[in-house]
Design a protein around this motif. Sequence first.
Motif, PDB file in Angstrom:
ATOM      1  N   VAL A   1       0.835  -1.204   0.000  1.00 54.84           N
ATOM      2  CA  VAL A   1       0.000   0.000   0.000  1.00 54.84           C
ATOM      3  C   VAL A   1       0.867   1.251   0.000  1.00 54.84           C
TER       4      VAL A   1
ATOM      5  N   SER B   1     -16.420  -1.465   0.885  1.00 53.34           N
ATOM      6  CA  SER B   1     -14.999  -1.094   0.856  1.00 53.34           C
ATOM      7  C   SER B   1     -14.821   0.381   1.190  1.00 53.34           C
TER       8      SER B   1
ATOM      9  N   ILE C   1     -12.801   2.213   4.340  1.00 57.54           N
ATOM     10  CA  ILE C   1     -11.803   3.272   4.156  1.00 57.54           C
ATOM     11  C   ILE C   1     -12.169   4.494   4.990  1.00 57.54           C
TER      12      ILE C   1
ATOM     13  N   ASP D   1     -10.985   4.280   8.389  1.00 61.27           N
ATOM     14  CA  ASP D   1      -9.533   4.125   8.480  1.00 61.27           C
ATOM     15  C   ASP D   1      -9.133   2.649   8.559  1.00 61.27           C
ATOM     16  N   LYS D   2      -9.841   1.804   7.791  1.00 67.48           N
ATOM     17  CA  LYS D   2      -9.550   0.367   7.742  1.00 67.48           C
ATOM     18  C   LYS D   2      -9.200  -0.033   6.306  1.00 67.48           C
ATOM     19  N   ARG D   3      -8.239   0.688   5.743  1.00 71.18           N
ATOM     20  CA  ARG D   3      -7.872   0.464   4.346  1.00 71.18           C
ATOM     21  C   ARG D   3      -7.355  -0.955   4.109  1.00 71.18           C
ATOM     22  N   ASP D   4      -6.579  -1.498   5.061  1.00 72.83           N
ATOM     23  CA  ASP D   4      -6.042  -2.850   4.890  1.00 72.83           C
ATOM     24  C   ASP D   4      -7.167  -3.880   4.776  1.00 72.83           C
TER      25      ASP D   4
ATOM     26  N   ALA E   1     -10.165  -3.290   3.654  1.00 70.71           N
ATOM     27  CA  ALA E   1     -10.791  -3.088   2.347  1.00 70.71           C
ATOM     28  C   ALA E   1      -9.981  -3.780   1.257  1.00 70.71           C
ATOM     29  N   ILE E   2      -8.658  -3.649   1.327  1.00 69.53           N
ATOM     30  CA  ILE E   2      -7.787  -4.278   0.330  1.00 69.53           C
ATOM     31  C   ILE E   2      -7.908  -5.801   0.398  1.00 69.53           C
TER      32      ILE E   2
ATOM     33  N   VAL F   1      -8.576   2.020  -4.563  1.00 71.49           N
ATOM     34  CA  VAL F   1      -8.435   1.938  -3.109  1.00 71.49           C
ATOM     35  C   VAL F   1      -6.983   2.092  -2.682  1.00 71.49           C
ATOM     36  N   VAL F   2      -6.052   1.481  -3.433  1.00 72.85           N
ATOM     37  CA  VAL F   2      -4.654   1.506  -3.000  1.00 72.85           C
ATOM     38  C   VAL F   2      -3.909   2.748  -3.449  1.00 72.85           C
TER      39      VAL F   2
END
Length: 395
Positions: free
Chosen positions: A16, A351, A355, A358-361, A363-364, A393-394
């Motif tokens: 990321v 997703s 995000i 603040d939970k991007r990981d 979502a990925i 997303v990334v």
Amino acid sequence: MKRKIRLLAWTLVILVGTAFIIGAGIYFKTGGSPWQETPEMSAVVVDVADMRKSKLSDSKTDFGDATHINVLVLGLDGRKGVTEPHCDAIHMFSLDIENWTIEVTSVPRGTYAYIPPGNYANNEYYLANACSFAGLDYGIEQIEKIVGVKADYRVTAGFSQVLGILRIFDLPTTDSLQWLRHRRGYAIGDPQRSHNQAVFMKDFIVNEGGRLRNEAAKSLFYVVYSIVDTDMDFGTARALLDGYLSSDIDKRPDDIVLKMKPYYETQDLHLNLENPDVQVQALVDFLKPRTSKEDLSDKSLSDFQNDLITYIESQLKEKSVAGLYDQQLWLQVEDHDIREEFQFRFLEKYSLELIDQDKRDEAIDLISGYISEKETLAEEQSVKLGRGLMANVVQ
């Protein structure tokens, strides 16, 4: 969220982070215009998906000194709008991993169980309600007391997930589910239904096990794993599958023993997968003169599907779709294109929710799982949509 195997945190951070650097470079080079796909960003998307597949392909699991593993399989009443599902199907799989045999102990949903705080009507004290009224953990405790063993792992699936699994293996969907849920046509009712479910699962192992022997077909197992909810990691699940396939369990039906607690005298009834609609219709015809109009619906399958689609559309307008995403309602849609569209729309919305939190990981991980699933099922358009979402997303 499902308790599933996750990508290694440090790997995600590196990937990321790389994506952010690339995305920032593109942003400044284009004068702040919206992100556009480039070979560099595409490579990051592919790396994330490949890392997940590599991680999940490893089935080297050490069972230590264990000789038996108990897996509780629960079918939950997870229809639309249900937030506290009942335990409709209850089966404890006791796996002998020395001799590679299987013992399935089925428990009818109507088996008595005390439910705290004890102020329910007398006819409400049974296992299915225990799961719903007092929570799934409490219901499982009561099941373990009846069976006499504690579950090492649990696997749960609602209506949607069962339909999805049946569809993956090209088995009849609606007819199979009707068969698995039918009880009114039997003299002993629910115990026979519970046994029918166990017979169906045994038949599946015997008849379909051989299909999973080649590596291409084994990839379907991950898709099944991603559909159900379980606290078993994928490495353990894959190692168990490999062990049983190596032992030729599908060629040893006598080593798959079916039991019931409490005991009932039942028959081994099999669903004829060549003509399931005829068999199921016979059950419906038998019930019609014996059932009130209030208990039978005049709605056609098309009517039910239209109602379901309308309901799903309304839920997509809600602020949050977290609970609905786990419920996987789109799997109940029979039309392929509409089903694929709904799944992606839920994925996209959820997703973005992650995000925003603040939970991007997460979502990925969610999107990479979607891409892997669609690649396995050869859904090229869905793969393209998933990769496009991942890239956004990334970045």
